[in-house]
Every structure is written in structure tokens, then in C-alpha cells.
Motif scaffolding. Sequence first.
Motif, mmCIF file in Angstrom:
data_model
loop_
_atom_site.group_PDB
_atom_site.id
_atom_site.type_symbol
_atom_site.label_atom_id
_atom_site.label_comp_id
_atom_site.label_asym_id
_atom_site.label_seq_id
_atom_site.Cartn_x
_atom_site.Cartn_y
_atom_site.Cartn_z
ATOM 1 N N GLY A 111 37.854 34.427 46.558
ATOM 2 C CA GLY A 111 38.818 34.375 45.469
ATOM 3 C C GLY A 111 40.120 35.043 45.871
ATOM 4 N N PHE A 112 40.004 36.186 46.521
ATOM 5 C CA PHE A 112 41.194 36.918 46.941
ATOM 6 C C PHE A 112 42.034 36.079 47.903
ATOM 7 C CE2 PHE A 112 43.519 39.734 49.781
ATOM 8 C CZ PHE A 112 44.158 40.580 48.882
ATOM 9 N N ILE A 113 41.370 35.482 48.885
ATOM 10 C CA ILE A 113 42.089 34.700 49.901
ATOM 11 C C ILE A 113 42.842 33.547 49.240
ATOM 12 C CG2 ILE A 113 41.779 33.122 51.855
ATOM 13 C CD1 ILE A 113 39.464 34.951 52.753
ATOM 14 N N ARG A 114 42.171 32.856 48.315
ATOM 15 C CA ARG A 114 42.824 31.695 47.695
ATOM 16 C C ARG A 114 44.056 32.117 46.891
ATOM 17 N NH1 ARG A 114 37.333 29.265 47.453
ATOM 18 N NH2 ARG A 114 37.475 27.472 48.854
ATOM 19 N N GLY A 115 43.917 33.213 46.145
ATOM 20 C CA GLY A 115 45.058 33.678 45.365
ATOM 21 C C GLY A 115 46.177 34.189 46.261
ATOM 22 N N PHE A 116 45.790 34.952 47.266
ATOM 23 C CA PHE A 116 46.727 35.575 48.203
ATOM 24 C C PHE A 116 47.516 34.515 48.952
ATOM 25 C CE2 PHE A 116 47.342 37.873 52.369
ATOM 26 C CZ PHE A 116 48.080 38.942 51.890
ATOM 27 N N CYS A 117 46.821 33.495 49.417
ATOM 28 C CA CYS A 117 47.469 32.443 50.180
ATOM 29 C C CYS A 117 48.395 31.602 49.293
ATOM 30 C CB CYS A 117 46.445 31.550 50.868
ATOM 31 S SG CYS A 117 45.592 32.387 52.215
#
Lengths: 418, 332, 284
Positions: free
Chosen positions: A182-188
Amino acid sequence: MPFRTLTSFVITTLLIVALGFGAAQEPIRVGVIGPFTGGFAAFGGYLEEGVRMALDELGNEIAGRPVELYVEDSRGDVEEFVTRVRALHERDNVHVIVGPVLGSEGMAVVDWARDSGVPVIVAYSAPEDVTMRQRTHSVVRSSWTGAQPMFPFGEYIAEELGFRNVVVVGQDYSFPHNQAGGFIRGFCAAGGEEVQRIWHPVGVDDFSSILATLPRDVDAALYVGGGADVITFVRQWHDFGLDQVMPLLGGSNIPDTTVLPELGDDALGMLSAMQYAEGLETERFVAWREAYEERYGRIPAATAEHAYTGLMMAARAAEAVDGNVEDRDAFIEALRTLEVTDAPRGNFTLDAYGNPVQTIYIREVRPREDGQLVNVPIAAIENVSQFGPYVGDPEAYMALPPDSSDYPPGVCADIELP
Amino acid sequence: MTSRALVFLLVLAAAAALISLPWWMPSFYLTLTIRILFFSLLAMSFTFLAGQGGMVSLAQVAVFGTSAYVLAILSTQHGVAWSAAVPLALASGTTLAAVFGVFAVRTLGIYFLMITLALGQIVWGVAFQWVSMTGGFDGIGGLRAPTVLGVAFRSPESFYLLVLAATVLTGWLLHRIINSPFGLALNGVRDSPTRMQALGYPVSLIRYLAFVVAGLVASIAGVFFAYFTGVVNPSALDLFRSVWVLVVSILGGVGSLIGAVIGTTIVVLLQTVVSQITPRYMTIIGLVFLLTILFAPDGITGRFHALRKRLKRERPSGGPTIDDRGPVEREV
Amino acid sequence: MTTIIILNGLSHAGLLFIMASGLTLAFGLMRVVNLAHGAFYLWGGYIGISVFRATGNWWLALLAGGAAIALLGFIKERILLHWVRGKVLSESLMAIGLATILADLALSIWGGSPLSIRVPADLNPRITLLGITYPGFRLLVILMSVVIGLGLWLLLAKTKLGALIRAGVDDRETTAALGINIYVLFTLVFMLSAFLAGIAGVIGGTFLTIQPGADFQVLTLALVVIIIGGMGSLPGAAIGALVTGLILSFGRAYVPELSFFLTFAPMAIILAIRPQGLFGRAFG
């Protein structure tokens, strides 16, 4: 099996005759299941407290019918859980279950509910497939999925703090994988460049080798996981002097109410994100928190709020069908279409898959007036779905592989976002 | 009526009651009975080793869990059909027992207990940490009992009959083994290894074979456990379960196989009832166990035998206790 | 990097040695493997944490944890062990029952969340050497284990009590025949063993955490240590703890998925080639 039907018929008839009551006074039976002993007993404690508090507020009565509570201990053991959940249904004949808090229990309950059809309100257990790929009509949540609060967290970190490279360290199992995903998708989506991941088995009491080889040319580290490892990790982070090198961000239950007193000053200023923040200052939440502290002498954890809300959801859905919870289809329908206005943390509705579409708080650890550490919301992102950036196309998200130790890819250029 | 005929009638009535169970027992109690049966199998593997061979093993649960894991991994991760997955699961569990046996049977008494405890913990650690294979903390889920020749073992009724058949058959085979020349030799090794050695018996081999047989029994229990639960995670084989098996077996009495069934039944029922009254039910089970060790070290079946002997005016004896089973010191 | 791994291994070894030395000491004299030693560790840790929270004095917490568990040991030895004296398996099984009860009671008193003592800064200076920052408390653990090891050795080798214990180890019957009350000796040694488990709990509760399950985790490792070193041998416990602690540390650094498995490898090797352990004597 006619004989068995006959046996239960005879027993039921005897009971009704013995009690001398008509069907109207027949209680609504609510099952509560979670780990009350064993290594995860802390969760069970909050679960039961939350449920009992809600019941007391309702005067132990839902839609004019008295409520009977059946509490079962899973000991954190899936086999025990499966047996106990069957007991709630087959022996106690409960109308609704408020419960599972552990990931493995969540997955087991979906499997079981698919066959039994018993309505279940998942109070904390976070595997996303409970309300995604493995979903079943009778299972809804008052809680969250692992990735849900991390989508906006990733965006916040990239947008507000301007970080571009982050290293994730976490326990090697599905919940932390999902949090990282979830973090990666939001961060990216918000301009991040790369997220590296380092996994370790649960139950490591020594992080020095991980800490010694941690990349230093990143903007921040994010720790995802839960339990005793959190205390050890955060403490060693400071002991080995990494607090001088880069900021440490927290997964949703890193600065958890249950571990914050153990983390102490080491946790001060730590940022994290969740649908719950015990430092929330809305009128509704403050009243609830004070009542809870008055009653149980401790700050409520997320599990307590989700259990409280779960029971309230059951009550409102039962009211919507005039207390006729025996009409299971109508009851489940009412549950799934509920506008939840009883949740101390804020109102929400369920999406078509049974998971709350809710406000996520970006939180910072601060001391409150009495010196205890709490998570204080510093930003609120409304209407976050379990599908994050894929909210417009849930099927596309579910067609992707589930998050794993190396999926989604860590280099933002390799991720296709909607 | 002769007493022999009476016994025969009683056995017949018990058999009829057990087989007809699914048709009259409320479903939750059927679920409990299924649990009692496969945990009885696990306890039998413990009882067989402890009672007949004087080997108190805390590694049985590791064997049981390995079989469960292999079944779950093969069935859900690799799409292997039950007809291959079940034999492979049994073979893996038994193989593990065969490997552990090499280390364990060299020791006796308390050393054996310690070493099997440590070996069992290795398997738990691997299940917990080898995430890419075992799913780590989450374990392996989504396992379902198969449909064989039109019979859906997913339904509790047919699953119950299958577990019942397996338990009775395994119990009967173990009973045959106990009363075979091998069983008598095993008793001899338990009571006096040095004398048996002098008589030319391959002492270590006898102990080793018993360990492997017990491993197969534990593996069978593991297969039923996996199908019943549908999820196998490290709690399947943690130390809590090892201690639990030890408690039920000692409570029932290791002197006879039926003790395993009685002990399991009592503790499962006790746990189900007491846990509704107080969350401190483990304290109560611990106390019951402590009292058993202090006052009835030969367990319930042992007490029963002693009582029967006294009624028949035979020489009173407390029956064999766990400590009478096997020499105390280790042979090196 | 390697320095840190070695230092970690040594601090772990220190904790394991304090645990294992208690186990091995009681075994040497009494032939009892106290399987409740892990539960003693758990209770020592919890009591130490509670005392630390009330007083803020770490050394007091250490002593309180040790003393409380010594008392618990006294009760267990005098009442429970006395009952089944000489029945080796019953003694061990009884300890398992006691451990189950203690674990459940601890859960009801201290709850299920992991607890830990935050080391006071004066006990935990950040020591920077050759560019490596290392927590000072871990060095203190290593130092404490060495002091305890030397103390036990002096006690056994140089004091009258030690002489009596050694005599009891070598020949229980003769010692008793010489008019020495061997049971008083048993109680004293068992209390000392329990004391060591208690302080190990406080130390473990300071640089690790204490939570349900910690009891059997640490017990298992302590058993591995004495199986490697040989039951009843103090030097054996030291070597066993060193081997286990270092393998644990290196395993975690380089093969985390198999670290637990690797920890048991030396035990398997020892069992295969020298079942009585490195320094163990063959009994019987």
C-alpha cells in the motif's frame, strides 16, 4: 438427518416451554471470538472490552430483544479458532459474530462463513482478501485492510515531506507485505522514486545486522510489523545511533497503544497512518475515549474501537430489520448498506465488498497532558477505499497478484498505476 | 449371562453408538468428537512410546505438524491430488521420525525428553521462519477435504466416520504390535535394556522401530488435523501442543492405549466447558495435571486397574507409574 | 559489522549462560532438569519490570527478580519436588505442570503485550569504537555473565558449601552417610539455580522483551546449551552458551530464514558423536 433434527427440535421445544417465553423475547445471540490467552492475548482483551462497552450503552438490548453474549477464546491457534467458531454456530446458534483479530483467523473465518452463511463482522484482522479475492457475502468489516491506511501515507510522505527514496524493514508475512505494498503504491503515485524492502522472520530479538547494513542514502526508513519485534527494533534503532542518520516512519501498528508505553521517548515524533488515532479530538471521540478510560483504566487501542463499532453495526442492522435477525439475508443486506454513524473514530460506509470507506489519519506520537504518549492526527484523508488509487477499478486491483515480499516492484518506474 | 457375553454385548452397543453418532448427535458435539478422535491418535503415538517403550517424547507434535504441513503445501501450492498428497504427507512425517530417532533413541529417560523437546522446537522454528516454504506466521490455508468416490469428506458426518475408522484401525494395529513378540521385546527394553542386550536383542533397533511406528501414527493424526482445520500454521506444532499431548496422555494413563482416548476426551471437554466459565482454564488444567502427577502418576486407567485388582482381592498395587517405565539413567 | 555480530553473539551467550548455569548446577547435584526454569525466567523478568517501574532502580529490580524467584524455587523444592523425590520423570513432568500454571497466571497479572525495561542511560551509554556505535548495556551483560561464572566457580571450588556440593555430586549416599543433611543442600542449590533464572529474566527483560511464550523460547535454548556442554558441567555451560550465542547471531545476520535451525545444528552433531556432551560425564 431426521434424528438430529428431531433431537434439536425436542430440546428447543423444551427450552421454550421451560422458559415460558414467546418468540418475541427470544434473545439475539452475539458471538465474540479472539485470542484471550496465548501470545496475542492483548488483542482479545481490547476486543472484549469494546464489545461489552457497546452492549452496556445499548442497555443490553437490541431492537427490543435482550442480547446474549457468547465469548470464545481462540488462543491465537487456528485449529482452536475453527473449533470455537463452529461452537458459536452449532452449539450456541449465534445470530452474528464480532471477532477475528488475527490475520490467520480472518482467512479461516471467511472459509467457514462461506459454508455456514453466519454473518461475521471482522473487528481487526487485516488480510485484504477477506473482503477482496476470497470475499463472501456474509462477511463484512468494521476495521481495515493492511494496505488501506498506507496508500495515503505513501502519498503524504512523498508530497508533504518530499521524500523520494525510502527503505522498508519488516516482518516477513502477509500483513507487513500488504502494508509495504500500500505504501509503495501511494508513494509512487505521488512522485516517489524507489522503495527498497528488507524482510526478517517474526521473533528476531536482534536487528543489529540489519541496522548495520541498512542503506544510508535514503530519505527515511519505514518499519512494518507488530508485537514484540517493534519494541526491539525501535530500541535498537536508537541504541545503534540510527536516529541521528534518518527519520523512522511507522507502519500502522508500530506506535500502537499496546506498545507505546514500552517505546517511550524513542517513539516521540514518529509518523504513521491509520483509520484510528487515540489522540483524535472530535467531540464524539473524546466522549467515547473518556468513558472507556473511566471504565477500563487504560487508553483504548484500535481493536477496542473496531470491536465497539462492530457491535454497534450489528445492532443498527438488526434494528433496520426490526429485530428479525433470523431473516439472515435481510440482516446481511442491512449490514452491508449501513451508514455507520456510531463509530467514535468517524462516520463511514461499506464498499460493495464489505470494507469501510473511511477517513485515514496521518498521526504523530506526542505526549498528552498526563504524560502518556498518544498518536495525534496531523492530517486526515477522507473516503479512502481498500483499493487505494484503484478505487475506480477494483476488479483491476484484484486481478493483480496479492502483495508479497517483492511485489509490487520497488522501483516506481516499473509500477503501472491507474 | 456369562460375563464374556456381557462384555461382547457392551462392545457391540458401544460400536453401534459410535457408528450411529452422526445421525443423532448435535453437530457441535460431532465436531468435538472428530477433534477428540484425531487428537487421541496423536496421544496414542505418545502413549505407545511412553508406556511400552519408556520413551517420553515431546517430538510427536513435530512429526504430526510436518505431515500436516506437507499435505497442505502439496495440495494447495502444487495442486497435488489427495491420492498422492496423503501418502507423501504420511511418508514425510514418518521420515522425520526416522531421522529424529537416530539421535533420540541413543538416550533414555529425562535426556530423551529434553532432546525430543529440542528437536521438536527445531521443526517449529523452521515452520515459523522458513517463510517461502511454510508461509511463516500465516501458515498455509485453503485446504479442503477431498471427495472420494462420490463421498464428500468435507461434510462432518462422513469425515467423522473416516476418522473413527482410522482411529479404531490404528488403535487395533498398535494393540496387535504391543502384544506381538516385538511388543514384548519393547517392554523388555523398557524395563531392563542391559539384560535385553545381554540376551542378544538389538536394543537400539527395537527402540528405533518403535519410534518410527509412533511417527507414522502421529503423521496419520496430522493428516486429519490438516483437513479438519483447513489452515496449517506454526501453532499446529508449537510447544503448547506438545505439553497438551503430554498432559492428556499422562492424565489418561500411559499403561494402555485407551488411556490416550480417555485423557483426550476429558481434557477437550474440560477445556470446552471451563473456558466458558473462566479465562484461566489453563491454570485449572495445569492443576489437574499437577495433582495427577502427585496422586495418581499412573493416570486414570492405572487407577482403574488398581481399583479392579483390589475388588478382586488381588495384591494391591498402585499400578505402574511413568517412572517405573524405563531406567532412569542414560546408557552411553 | 562482524564486530557487532560477535558482540551480539557474546551478549546473547551471556544471557544463555546465566540461564544454563542454573539448570546445570541443579542437575549436577539433584539430577533434576527443572523444566519450569523458563517459567522462572518469565516471572523473574515480570517482577523485575514491575519493581523497576515502581522504583526506577535497575539494580534493585535485578535483585528483587532474583530473590522472588529464589523464594519460588524454595517453595517448589520443599513442597512439590519433595513429594516425588527420586522419581526423575515425575519431577520433570511436574515442572511442566507448574510452568503451565505460572505462564497462565503471569498472563492474567501482566497481560499479553510485550513488556520491557528501558535501560537507564547511565547503564547504557552509546559506546562508539572504531566508527561503530554499540549499546553499553550489552557489554554490561557480557561482564555480568563472566562475573557470575567466576563467582559460581569460586563458590564450588573454594568454599565449604562448594566442597559439600561437590561431594554430593560425586557420591550422594556417602555424603548423606557422613551426617550431612543432603536435603538442606538440595534446597540451597535449587534456590541458587532459581535465583539465576530470576536475574536472567530481569536481564532478558531489559535488552530483549518479556511476553507470553518467552519462557519456553529461552528454556529451549538453555537446554540446547547444556546438551552441547554436558549436563552438570559449569565449563560446559559456558562453552555451550558461547557456541549457541554466536551461531544465533551469525545465523540471523546471514541466513535469517534458517537461523533457528542452525542454532540446533551443533546439538545434533554433539548428540551424534558424543551424546553425553562436551564436558558431560556418563551417568549410570
